[in-house]
Design a protein around this motif. Sequence first.
Motif, PDB file in Angstrom:
ATOM      1  N   LEU A  52       0.828  -1.201   0.000  1.00 10.49           N
ATOM      2  CA  LEU A  52       0.000   0.000   0.000  1.00 10.49           C
ATOM      3  C   LEU A  52       0.863   1.251   0.000  1.00 10.49           C
ATOM      4  O   LEU A  52       0.619   2.193  -0.767  1.00 10.49           O
ATOM      5  CB  LEU A  52      -0.955  -0.003   1.196  1.00 10.49           C
ATOM      6  CG  LEU A  52      -1.886   1.209   1.309  1.00 10.49           C
ATOM      7  CD1 LEU A  52      -2.708   1.418   0.040  1.00 10.49           C
ATOM      8  CD2 LEU A  52      -2.776   1.070   2.523  1.00 10.49           C
ATOM      9  N   GLN A  53       1.873   1.291   0.819  1.00  8.11           N
ATOM     10  CA  GLN A  53       2.760   2.456   0.855  1.00  8.11           C
ATOM     11  C   GLN A  53       3.460   2.661  -0.484  1.00  8.11           C
ATOM     12  O   GLN A  53       3.593   3.791  -0.945  1.00  8.11           O
ATOM     13  CB  GLN A  53       3.780   2.317   1.979  1.00  8.11           C
ATOM     14  CG  GLN A  53       3.164   2.500   3.349  1.00  8.11           C
ATOM     15  CD  GLN A  53       4.135   2.226   4.486  1.00  8.11           C
ATOM     16  OE1 GLN A  53       5.167   1.588   4.311  1.00  8.11           O
ATOM     17  NE2 GLN A  53       3.796   2.705   5.663  1.00  8.11           N
ATOM     18  N   ALA A  54       3.881   1.576  -1.119  1.00  6.98           N
ATOM     19  CA  ALA A  54       4.528   1.680  -2.426  1.00  6.98           C
ATOM     20  C   ALA A  54       3.571   2.238  -3.472  1.00  6.98           C
ATOM     21  O   ALA A  54       3.943   3.106  -4.265  1.00  6.98           O
ATOM     22  CB  ALA A  54       5.062   0.313  -2.862  1.00  6.98           C
ATOM     23  N   LEU A  55       2.341   1.741  -3.465  1.00  8.94           N
ATOM     24  CA  LEU A  55       1.355   2.241  -4.423  1.00  8.94           C
ATOM     25  C   LEU A  55       1.024   3.702  -4.163  1.00  8.94           C
ATOM     26  O   LEU A  55       0.891   4.495  -5.087  1.00  8.94           O
ATOM     27  CB  LEU A  55       0.083   1.394  -4.366  1.00  8.94           C
ATOM     28  CG  LEU A  55       0.190  -0.009  -4.932  1.00  8.94           C
ATOM     29  CD1 LEU A  55      -1.061  -0.813  -4.616  1.00  8.94           C
ATOM     30  CD2 LEU A  55       0.463   0.007  -6.425  1.00  8.94           C
ATOM     31  N   GLN A  56       0.893   4.069  -2.896  1.00  8.40           N
ATOM     32  CA  GLN A  56       0.543   5.441  -2.563  1.00  8.40           C
ATOM     33  C   GLN A  56       1.682   6.412  -2.817  1.00  8.40           C
ATOM     34  O   GLN A  56       1.440   7.564  -3.149  1.00  8.40           O
ATOM     35  CB  GLN A  56       0.093   5.540  -1.108  1.00  8.40           C
ATOM     36  CG  GLN A  56      -1.252   4.916  -0.892  1.00  8.40           C
ATOM     37  CD  GLN A  56      -1.698   5.001   0.547  1.00  8.40           C
ATOM     38  OE1 GLN A  56      -0.880   4.944   1.452  1.00  8.40           O
ATOM     39  NE2 GLN A  56      -2.984   5.132   0.755  1.00  8.40           N
ATOM     40  N   SER A  57       2.907   5.968  -2.642  1.00  5.23           N
ATOM     41  CA  SER A  57       4.024   6.884  -2.841  1.00  5.23           C
ATOM     42  C   SER A  57       4.356   7.067  -4.314  1.00  5.23           C
ATOM     43  O   SER A  57       5.066   7.991  -4.680  1.00  5.23           O
ATOM     44  CB  SER A  57       5.260   6.416  -2.073  1.00  5.23           C
ATOM     45  OG  SER A  57       5.727   5.195  -2.587  1.00  5.23           O
ATOM     46  N   SER A  58       3.827   6.190  -5.150  1.00 10.02           N
ATOM     47  CA  SER A  58       4.022   6.356  -6.586  1.00 10.02           C
ATOM     48  C   SER A  58       2.981   7.328  -7.121  1.00 10.02           C
ATOM     49  O   SER A  58       1.970   7.598  -6.498  1.00 10.02           O
ATOM     50  CB  SER A  58       3.925   5.018  -7.303  1.00 10.02           C
ATOM     51  OG  SER A  58       2.593   4.570  -7.316  1.00 10.02           O
ATOM     52  N   GLU A  59       3.205   7.819  -8.269  1.00  5.48           N
ATOM     53  CA  GLU A  59       2.279   8.780  -8.869  1.00  5.48           C
ATOM     54  C   GLU A  59       0.949   8.162  -9.244  1.00  5.48           C
ATOM     55  O   GLU A  59      -0.023   8.882  -9.429  1.00  5.48           O
ATOM     56  CB  GLU A  59       2.917   9.405 -10.111  1.00  5.48           C
ATOM     57  CG  GLU A  59       4.106  10.263  -9.782  1.00  5.48           C
ATOM     58  CD  GLU A  59       4.728  10.881 -11.015  1.00  5.48           C
ATOM     59  OE1 GLU A  59       5.698  11.610 -10.864  1.00  5.48           O
ATOM     60  OE2 GLU A  59       4.246  10.635 -12.130  1.00  5.48           O
ATOM     61  N   ILE A  60       0.868   6.850  -9.332  1.00  7.98           N
ATOM     62  CA  ILE A  60      -0.375   6.222  -9.765  1.00  7.98           C
ATOM     63  C   ILE A  60      -1.469   6.291  -8.720  1.00  7.98           C
ATOM     64  O   ILE A  60      -2.627   6.069  -9.014  1.00  7.98           O
ATOM     65  CB  ILE A  60      -0.163   4.752 -10.166  1.00  7.98           C
ATOM     66  CG1 ILE A  60       0.282   3.921  -8.973  1.00  7.98           C
ATOM     67  CG2 ILE A  60       0.812   4.643 -11.300  1.00  7.98           C
ATOM     68  CD1 ILE A  60       0.244   2.438  -9.231  1.00  7.98           C
TER      69      ILE A  60
END
Length: 107
Positions: free
Chosen positions: A89-97
């Motif tokens: 979740l953190q990886a997805l949220q920290s990405s621009e997507i």
Amino acid sequence: MVDMRTELSLWIECVEAILIDRGVLDEDGQLAWEIDCQFPKEIEDALDGFIENPIELVGLLRISRDARDGRPLSPAVLSAAHLMAREVLQALQSSEIADESPSMSRY
């Protein structure tokens, strides 16, 4: 004490919402394309180092849904899924997507 099942349930709901928004999952929470296909590039980049292929994602989703539904899980499996869901979740949220996807800021 932290209720890992509750946190895992919240986090995986956010992950599912992001992945539905990006066309990786359909509205039923199932992969929207063939299991042997690769992730879309933006998802692959965001998850690099966490989830390498759709089969791993399916496993995390299955375990997380089992936890959410109250099915029995070993403490080790629950702990691993809890950690992995948070990291994904953190990886997805920290990405621009994930700009307009559900937030985990309170966690």
